[in-house]
Design an enzyme around this catalytic site. Structure first.
Site, PDB file in Angstrom:
ATOM      1  CG  ASP A 166      -1.908   1.088   1.293  1.00  0.00           C
ATOM      2  OD1 ASP A 166      -2.413   1.489   0.242  1.00  0.00           O
ATOM      3  OD2 ASP A 166      -2.168   1.583   2.409  1.00  0.00           O
ATOM      4  CD  GLU A 418      -0.381  -5.597   7.489  1.00  0.00           C
ATOM      5  OE1 GLU A 418      -0.798  -5.535   6.325  1.00  0.00           O
ATOM      6  OE2 GLU A 418      -0.924  -5.034   8.446  1.00  0.00           O
ATOM      7  CG  ASN A 472       0.961  -4.027  11.313  1.00  0.00           C
ATOM      8  OD1 ASN A 472       1.662  -3.646  12.245  1.00  0.00           O
ATOM      9  ND2 ASN A 472       1.416  -4.175  10.080  1.00  0.00           N
ATOM     10  CE1 TYR A 474      -4.676   0.613  10.094  1.00  0.00           C
ATOM     11  CE2 TYR A 474      -3.756  -1.593   9.833  1.00  0.00           C
ATOM     12  CZ  TYR A 474      -3.604  -0.207   9.784  1.00  0.00           C
ATOM     13  OH  TYR A 474      -2.395   0.342   9.448  1.00  0.00           O
ATOM     14  CD  GLU A 512       0.824  -0.989   9.406  1.00  0.00           C
ATOM     15  OE1 GLU A 512      -0.332  -0.991   8.936  1.00  0.00           O
ATOM     16  OE2 GLU A 512       1.834  -1.349   8.759  1.00  0.00           O
ATOM     17  CE  LYS A 576      -5.977   3.105   7.496  1.00  0.00           C
ATOM     18  NZ  LYS A 576      -5.822   2.935   6.042  1.00  0.00           N
TER      19      LYS A 576
HETATM   20  C1  BDP Z   1      -1.481  -2.411   6.551  1.00  0.00           C
HETATM   21  C2  BDP Z   1      -0.150  -2.224   5.863  1.00  0.00           C
HETATM   22  C3  BDP Z   1       0.169  -0.771   5.503  1.00  0.00           C
HETATM   23  C4  BDP Z   1      -1.064  -0.092   4.997  1.00  0.00           C
HETATM   24  C5  BDP Z   1      -2.111  -0.113   6.095  1.00  0.00           C
HETATM   25  C6  BDP Z   1      -3.415   0.596   5.693  1.00  0.00           C
HETATM   26  O1  BDP Z   1       0.907  -2.757   6.613  1.00  0.00           O
HETATM   27  O2  BDP Z   1       1.205  -0.744   4.568  1.00  0.00           O
HETATM   28  O3  BDP Z   1      -0.816   1.199   4.519  1.00  0.00           O
HETATM   29  O4  BDP Z   1      -2.447  -1.436   6.383  1.00  0.00           O
HETATM   30  O5  BDP Z   1      -4.291  -0.060   5.164  1.00  0.00           O
HETATM   31  O6  BDP Z   1      -2.108  -3.493   6.000  1.00  0.00           O
HETATM   32  O7  BDP Z   1      -3.507   1.801   5.885  1.00  0.00           O
END
Ligand code: BDP
Length: 599
Positions: A166, A418, A472, A474, A512, A576
């Site tokens: 990404d 990842e 990481n 989310y 992350e 982000k």
């Molecule tokens: C993670 C990745 C990172 C992305 C981030 C995202 O490690 O490179 O930019 O998510 O989705 O999967 O913002």
């Protein structure tokens, strides 16, 4: 000396010239350059800056999104006084792979876009005449290169990149190019390791040279006063009442290494700024100089408008000022080793770095950020190309550690971001990567890697390899975002309880967590993409982290907005950032500053 990744240093025995400036440049979409001997000179060149990422310079999408071979060329004179020395060219990086020619002769080839390339010039150089330096580069992505990705051919026959990661696939000569003059007999490399003896320090050194002449090592304090000296290629310097390199209180010594003949004639000298500090993992704590440290900061990209991934001192200065202002103490060089100057800056400013190799995209998906939380098996390590991938991966870990091992700022090596980790194939692959990588670092810093959401405690086969675990996550963005954020918190707690139940007795660092946020959007009550939601999202995550004392760090994704490939989930890139791409704060920056003041 091709293997000597020492940063250029000028003194009576060593000299360097920057070759930065406007170079000739030509795209080679049909890959005819080699057959037509472009190494002798480019037929129809444009002019571009070096260092620079070519994609940000032009106005046509064919140029911005160009994938394939492309060439650079410049001419140079050998400076007066360099006749008796050995001559080299040193590129901070050549992205993604390159062949270097001088005066029509191939000097070297290199795979990997984020580590230095050094080539010997002496045998091809012409004194008192212009010399022609030509570099053929290629920025295609595949599944044996780091980072991983693929290409797509459009109906017009034009190729475009399909990264499995990404960030925009910026390429070119993105870091400085130096001409080096080194002595015939030279210092090739050195490393230091440290031991604490109450308030005294032992600095063990190991110097590599091109021959068997004798070595003297001296250590000077910040005032230039000699504090210790020793002879030999290996030895120990005893530093009474050492000034320890500490977070945001960085004390640097000067190490001066001299190579001498039996009669005492100096043949070469290399000096560097080093910080004395120890790093270890003890139970669930990360110890710096024997004391626990909680990591606060960001995942960072090299990324800026027009510059792309070009190193720029002013951007770096601004970034460090913003990180200091926000009370951060750490960043991860996601997802590749950054330019060497970032580490020098961090050494001076007392920032901690998790240094990452470009092992990103080891998951067969061009939207890895979606695949990462989908729960579906993404395949990767079962293909016949894996041995080649593994060789490239190990080579780049080795080069990264050789390049960065003496920076006090570097506290850990991240060997992946990842990847697929749930299969037996992944386990076999990473077991070999970690076993071999453990031999590379004289300081034996912790090894880690960033695990995505599919790498759950009951599914991931690779987390036992890590000295501390990087996650990481989310929850509240890709998983149960917006109105569902309450549910996100619950799901997050459930996962954390599973990690807790394993009783691993190692630290977990969040490398992350983040929410896309447009600086133009304000919403009361908050909704996704607004500045208020970014604050709400971060608070929810902190609420979860603060329940677990094995959580020993939080690196927000991301320091600043950055460019990616075009996609429906990307608004002119990934948003982000806690700061905008122009390095101005979003509301979340003020919230982080406050939290990190006391955390
Ligand atoms: C993670 C990745 C990172 C992305 C981030 C995202 O490690 O490179 O930019 O998510 O989705 O999967 O913002």
């Amino acid at each position: 000396m091709e293997n000597s990744l020492l940063y250029p240093c000028n003194n009576r025995y060593r000299d360097s010239r920057l070759l930065d400036g406007l170079w000739q440049f030509q795209f080679d979409p049909t890959a005819k350059g080699k057959a037509q001997h472009w190494e002798k000179g480019l037929p129809q060149p444009l002019k571009v800056p070096v260092p620079g990422s070519f994609s940000e310079l032009f106005t046509k999408e064919q140029q911005r999104d160009y994938v394939g071979d492309f060439w650079y060329e410049t001419n140079f004179f050998v400076p007066r006084g360099w006749e008796q020395t050995t001559l080299w060219v040193r590129f901070g990086s050549l992205t993604q792979r390159a062949t270097v020619y001088c005066n029509g002769v191939e000097l070297t080839t290199h795979e990997g876009g984020f580590l230095p390339v050094i080539a010997a010039l002496s045998s091809v150089i012409r004194l008192n005449q212009e010399n022609k330096l030509v570099v053929q580069l290629n920025n295609e992505l595949n599944e044996t290169s780091l980072p991983c990705g693929t290409q797509k051919i459009l109906p017009s026959g034009r190729k475009i990149a399909k990264p499995y990661f990404d960030f925009f696939n910026y390429a070119g000569i993105q870091r400085s190019v130096w001409l080096l003059s080194l002595p015939q007999v030279a210092i090739q490399d050195y490393s230091v390791t440290f031991q604490r003896e109450e308030e005294n320090a032992l600095v063990n050194f190991d110097v590599q040279t091109t021959d068997s002449n004798s070595v003297q090592v001296r250590l000077l304090d910040a005032q230039g006063k000699l504090v210790a000296a020793a002879h030999g290629k290996q030895g120990t310097l005893r530093v009474p009442h050492a000034h320890w390199w500490q977070v945001r209180n960085a004390y640097l010594y000067q190490i001066v290494i001299q190579l001498k003949t039996e009669t005492g004639e100096i043949l070469d000298e290399y000096s560097d700024r080093i910080g004395i500090r120890t790093v270890e993992i003890s139970g669930t704590k990360i110890l710096l100089n024997g004391k626990p440290i909680y990591l606060k900061g960001f995942g960072k990209h090299e990324d800026f408008a027009i510059l792309g991934k070009t190193f720029n001192w002013s951007v770096a200065k601004r970034d460090f000022e913003l990180m200091k202002w926000s009370n951060a103490n750490c960043f991860r060089t996601s997802h590749y080793p950054h330019a060497e100057e970032w580490y020098q800056f961090a050494d001076e400013e007392g920032f901690l770095i998790i240094d990452e190799v470009p092992a990103v995209g080891m998951m067969r998906s061009t939207h890895n950020y979606v695949a990462a939380g989908s729960g579906k098996y993404t395949h990767f390590f079962e293909t016949p190309t894996v041995p080649q991938l593994k060789a490239n991966h190990l080579q780049q870990i080795n080069e990264m550690i050789v390049r960065d091992k003496n920076h006090p700022s570097v506290i850990a090596w991240s060997l992946f971001n990842e990847p697929e980790t749930t299969s037996a194939y992944a386990k076999e692959y990473f077991t070999e990567i970690f076993t071999k990588a453990r031999q590379y670092d004289p300081q034996k810093r912790p090894l880690t890697g960033a695990l995505e959401k599919n790498s759950q405690p009951d599914k991931c086969q690779c987390f036992p390899l890590l000295d501390f675990i990087c996650l990481n996550r989310y929850y509240g963005w890709y998983i149960s975002g917006g109105a569902d954020i309450e549910e996100a918190e619950q799901l997050f707690q459930q996962e954390m309880e599973k990690w807790k139940a394993l009783n691993l007795n190692v630290p977990i660092v969040f490398t992350e967590f983040g929410a896309d946020t447009l600086p133009s959007e304000h919403k009361l009550p908050s909704s996704m993409w607004s500045q208020e939601y970014q604050c709400k999202y971060l608070k929810m995550n902190f609420h979860v982290f603060d329940n677990y004392d094995f959580v020993q760090g939080e690196l927000v994704w991301c320091f600043a907005d950055f460019q990616t490939a075009e996609a429906i989930m990307r608004v002119n890139g990934n948003r982000k950032g806690v700061f905008t791409r122009e390095r101005q704060p979003k509301d979340a920056a003020f919230m982080l500053k406050q939290r990190w003041e006391t955390k």
